[in-house]
Design an enzyme around this catalytic site. Structure first.
Site, PDB file in Angstrom:
ATOM      1  N   ASP A 171       0.966  -1.521  -0.018  1.00  0.00           N
ATOM      2  CA  ASP A 171       0.146  -0.186   0.296  1.00  0.00           C
ATOM      3  C   ASP A 171       0.626   1.046   0.025  1.00  0.00           C
ATOM      4  O   ASP A 171       1.918   1.158  -0.693  1.00  0.00           O
ATOM      5  CB  ASP A 171      -1.015   0.057   1.288  1.00  0.00           C
ATOM      6  N   TYR A 300      -1.764  10.851   2.229  1.00  0.00           N
ATOM      7  CA  TYR A 300      -2.641  11.593   0.407  1.00  0.00           C
ATOM      8  C   TYR A 300      -2.475  13.311   0.652  1.00  0.00           C
ATOM      9  O   TYR A 300      -2.652  13.129  -0.676  1.00  0.00           O
ATOM     10  CB  TYR A 300      -3.865  11.103   0.955  1.00  0.00           C
ATOM     11  N   HIS A 365      -6.857  -6.990  -1.275  1.00  0.00           N
ATOM     12  CA  HIS A 365      -5.791  -5.920  -1.287  1.00  0.00           C
ATOM     13  C   HIS A 365      -4.489  -6.135   0.310  1.00  0.00           C
ATOM     14  O   HIS A 365      -3.258  -6.032   0.028  1.00  0.00           O
ATOM     15  CB  HIS A 365      -6.644  -4.311  -0.201  1.00  0.00           C
TER      16      HIS A 365
END
Length: 386
Positions: A171, A300, A365
């Site tokens: 990730d 982010y 994931h």
């Protein structure tokens, strides 16, 4: 055979007290594991834990009965101007494990024990802003350059005897690992990255604008941008539900989080898979209740700033040996154009020393949690070549 034998011996590892130098490691006893936040103090950049971990006010039971936790040691290291918490176990060549969002070092608990048993020294830090690692207030200090700087400074302290280390990322940890290999390939012996493929910089488009055009304003990365907004929604929804929703996400479709309508109806319980327990969730909850999600969200919020800062590396390739692993149910694998990119030569063009792309069937994931033994074998088979 070496891997199978090592995994079979997990439960017998560190069964007895370990005599450790207290200047470098924490004190441990038989089958003892400490949560660094609850039973630890920093002493000369070392976390010293009480001998046994007991129940806390969250009602969680002792981890001392869990084989994957035996012998994991914790330290806090001053590096690159911040205090960095790292979990570690084993002796030998270092493997640096890098977690994603909203993971912590804890996501690698199975891998730490597995690779310690196989003759490696497994290191899993909480990245900047996560868990027990310091979280600077300035959101602009969560760029790729800052975080890679943290890792280099950390390795200079905890792995000073090794010029190069193995790296495993997932990730956001995979993105950081790509940048680590781009900025400092001299420090990486080989890389196993999971879920997030290397995406070369597009000098003609800022990434956030591209994502917004492709997926819309409700796409999770777009929703994370304005400071304080998603944090307030997470508080309203409840951290436990947010963590369960993210950490067990298995939908291959893009993750959209329209206000008040994500992770199902608020009054509907989220069922946990066999590989993620209520106890696991309580550990994450104990960490996020302390400092919230802002540190992780700041990664982010720096997507466009990273694009600006990495302009000098436009066109650069990843020049370390790489193995890439992804689940066929992972939302990253099902993003537009990704399958062609992975399988028709484009990733190999950008990562010339790419040796293999592995697609795990029926896996989403969090593949290293969902299928740890298979992931261990993939990692070990690759690193064993070096």
């Amino acid at each position: 055979m070496r891997l199978i034998k090592g995994i079979a011996n997990f439960r017998r590892l560190y069964a007895n007290s370990i005599d450790l130098n207290t200047k470098s490691y924490l004190s441990t006893t038989k089958r003892a594991f400490c949560r660094p936040s609850e039973y630890a103090k920093v002493v000369n950049t070392t976390i010293t834990c009480s001998p046994f971990y007991c129940s806390n006010n969250l009602g969680s039971r002792s981890h001392s009965s869990r084989p994957e936790m035996e012998g994991i040691e914790h330290r806090v290291i001053k590096a690159n101007g911040i205090n960095i918490h790292v979990a570690e176990k084993g002796k030998g060549p270092v493997i640096l494990f890098l977690h994603g969002f909203p993971e912590l070092w804890y996501t690698w608990r199975n891998q730490i024990t597995a690779f310690a048993s196989l003759g490696y020294r497994a290191l899993a830090p909480d990245l900047r802003g996560f868990g027990e690692t310091e979280a600077p207030d300035d959101a602009s200090t969560y760029t790729s350059l800052h975080v890679v700087g943290d890792l280099i400074a950390l390795l200079d302290v905890v792995a000073a005897d090794q010029d190069q280390v193995f790296v495993v990322g997932h990730d956001w940890g995979a993105l950081i690992a790509w940048w680590l290999c781009m900025f400092r390939p001299d420090r990486v012996k080989a890389l196993v990255n999971m879920s997030v493929a290397f995406n070369p910089r597009n000098p003609n488009m800022k990434p956030l604008e591209g994502l917004r055009a492709l997926y819309g304003d409700d796409y999770y990365i777009c929703r994370f941008q304005e400071p304080g907004v998603i944090e307030a929604e997470f508080r309203e929804m409840g951290y436990e539900r947010v963590l369960k929703g993210f950490l067990t996400y298995r939908d291959p479709c893009p993750l959209l989080i329209p206000k008040g309508k994500y992770f199902g109806q608020p009054d509907t319980p989220i069922s946990l898979p066999s590989w993620f327990s209520e106890e696991d969730c309580k550990y994450y909850l104990s960490q996020y209740e302390k400092k919230g999600f802002t540190g992780g969200l700041n990664y982010y919020r720096n997507i466009n700033l990273n694009w600006q800062l990495t302009a000098p590396w436009t066109g650069s390739k990843i020049k370390v040996p790489v193995k890439f692993i992804v689940g066929d149910q992972d939302l990253t694998y099902n993003a537009p154009g990704i399958k062609d990119y992975l399988h028709k030569g484009s990733l190999k063009k950008n990562v010339p020393l790419l040796e293999e792309v592995v697609v795990m069937e029926g896996v989403a994931h969090f593949l290293h949690e969902e299928k740890p033994d298979e992931v261990h074998k993939h990692i070990h088979d690759f690193f064993n070549k070096f």
